[in-house]
Design an enzyme around this catalytic site. Sequence first.
Site, mmCIF file in Angstrom:
data_model
loop_
_atom_site.group_PDB
_atom_site.id
_atom_site.type_symbol
_atom_site.label_atom_id
_atom_site.label_comp_id
_atom_site.label_asym_id
_atom_site.label_seq_id
_atom_site.Cartn_x
_atom_site.Cartn_y
_atom_site.Cartn_z
ATOM 1 N N ASP A 4 26.989 24.424 49.727
ATOM 2 C CA ASP A 4 27.209 25.761 49.713
ATOM 3 C C ASP A 4 26.348 26.574 50.541
ATOM 4 O O ASP A 4 25.799 27.223 50.519
ATOM 5 C CB ASP A 4 26.453 26.321 48.379
ATOM 6 C CG ASP A 4 26.955 25.634 47.284
ATOM 7 O OD1 ASP A 4 28.305 25.538 46.961
ATOM 8 O OD2 ASP A 4 26.341 25.161 46.089
ATOM 9 N N GLU A 167 35.063 31.386 42.185
ATOM 10 C CA GLU A 167 33.435 31.213 42.365
ATOM 11 C C GLU A 167 33.126 31.928 43.839
ATOM 12 O O GLU A 167 33.995 32.098 45.007
ATOM 13 C CB GLU A 167 32.875 29.893 42.343
ATOM 14 C CG GLU A 167 32.964 29.428 40.997
ATOM 15 C CD GLU A 167 32.687 27.950 40.793
ATOM 16 O OE1 GLU A 167 32.249 27.554 39.700
ATOM 17 O OE2 GLU A 167 32.853 27.240 41.718
#
Length: 503
Positions: A4, A167
């Site tokens: 991420d 997401e």
Amino acid sequence: MRPDPSIVHVGKYYYMVNSTFEYYPGITLARSIDLLNWETLPSVATKHSQADLTKSKSNEGIFAVCIRYHNDKFYVITTNFAEFKTFIITGSLTADGNISWDERININVNGIDPDIFFEGDHTYVQYTGYLESGKKALQQVEIELDTGRILDGPKVLTAGTGGRDVEGPHIIKKSDYYYLLAAEGGTGLGHMITIFRSKSIWGPFESCPTNPIFTNRDRADEPLQNIGHGDLFQDENKNWWLVCLGTRPININFKTFTNTGRETLLYPVDWNGDWPVVNKGVPTETVDMSEFPEHAKTLQPQNLNDFTDSFKNGILNPEWVSLRNSLNDRLTIERDNLTLTSSDSTLSDIDTPSFLGLRQTEPDETFEIELNVDNCQLTDGQIGVAVTIDSTHFASLTIKKNENDHFDLVKTVHVFDLVVEEKIAEINKLPKKFSIINHPSNKEFLVQTIDNKNLGFKVAAMHFSNEAISALNTGDILGIYALGTDSKLSVNKARRFPINKEE
């Protein structure tokens, strides 16, 4: 294991944050001047008031992180899934070039993967929201920056292009459009990066005609897989780049699995048209930078140094991590020496065992420690090394004192509900060195005795893979381990290095 990723350019440095899940301290921070060589800095969340990880289950804790810079301050926004709190932590550069981080500001949204976008006096937060139907959609609120109070919203921006688990939103403004970057398909083989745009920050957002703009979901032969969760940014020369996550799975006997977890990848972006084109649309393992000469001006030759810690300055290197909380009350760092005191907590407990680890970064890699035998102490405990990927998948090689005042070598392997714990050898004196030698197919645990004998065991690497635990959040952590009562493990040096560089 650097999932991420999010990057911001400030002054001469690029700053990158990554998710850390149940590992402490929370939110990895690194900086670079050339995008290829990174220095790990002290992490962002070091106090319970910033992120309480003490009750975090495996693969919970700090989810996706975003970093931005606005009005001379850093803003890091994330969700701690263990508390289910989304929040902002503000940072300021100090005179010595470090960053001082404040207490958190909570944002009352029902979701994860937050992004923060500033425009004039307005602050917007985008996130993956949970709808009443149980489905996910990218949502947005406007907040009061100083308090986190919601001023407007939430409003749904998009449900994506049809991929599962939309997401990882990021808003980028370019050429009078608000571009909304997203991840879809779930963090797995179907992972992909999609993008949308609108003339208004509140939408409606139109989908790029060539979505997904970056994925290997239909390219099974590519060495990189699970490509997704990206962030777009510009370098000092205004060239666009994409940073994203991906994995390097290995294939052993027709079984594909990953021990190094999700990692950070970097690609040049051509954004001369209406939509960004990332590395000509294909997530390759290497990039021919001669095709991107302007981007190449930012880069320097990459130097992936071995990690060596001899504990010379009395401060714990920020590469080290523990589980869920600080080990400060059990760690002593003196000149050329680190000592870890044991606890009764094990790697299977949702607690903070006396385990201090480093991320596995290569499939072929050695982690080794040199003992300070004069400072080690064994009474009713065990000391040694361990590897873990979650609370039900770990292994260790430890020593404990037996009734003859010799030392038993103990093999422990925990794979879901199967547990093996057995004595595999006996030695007369404390060993010189512990090692975990990672191979694509297995992990070899060894002790080197004072007469230079190597004793230990091997276990299949697949047991500690993302596929074994059906989760891609983290990878393997290799470290030192002290278990039981009134025992101490003392180390003069710790190293992590690729096997082909072994001395």
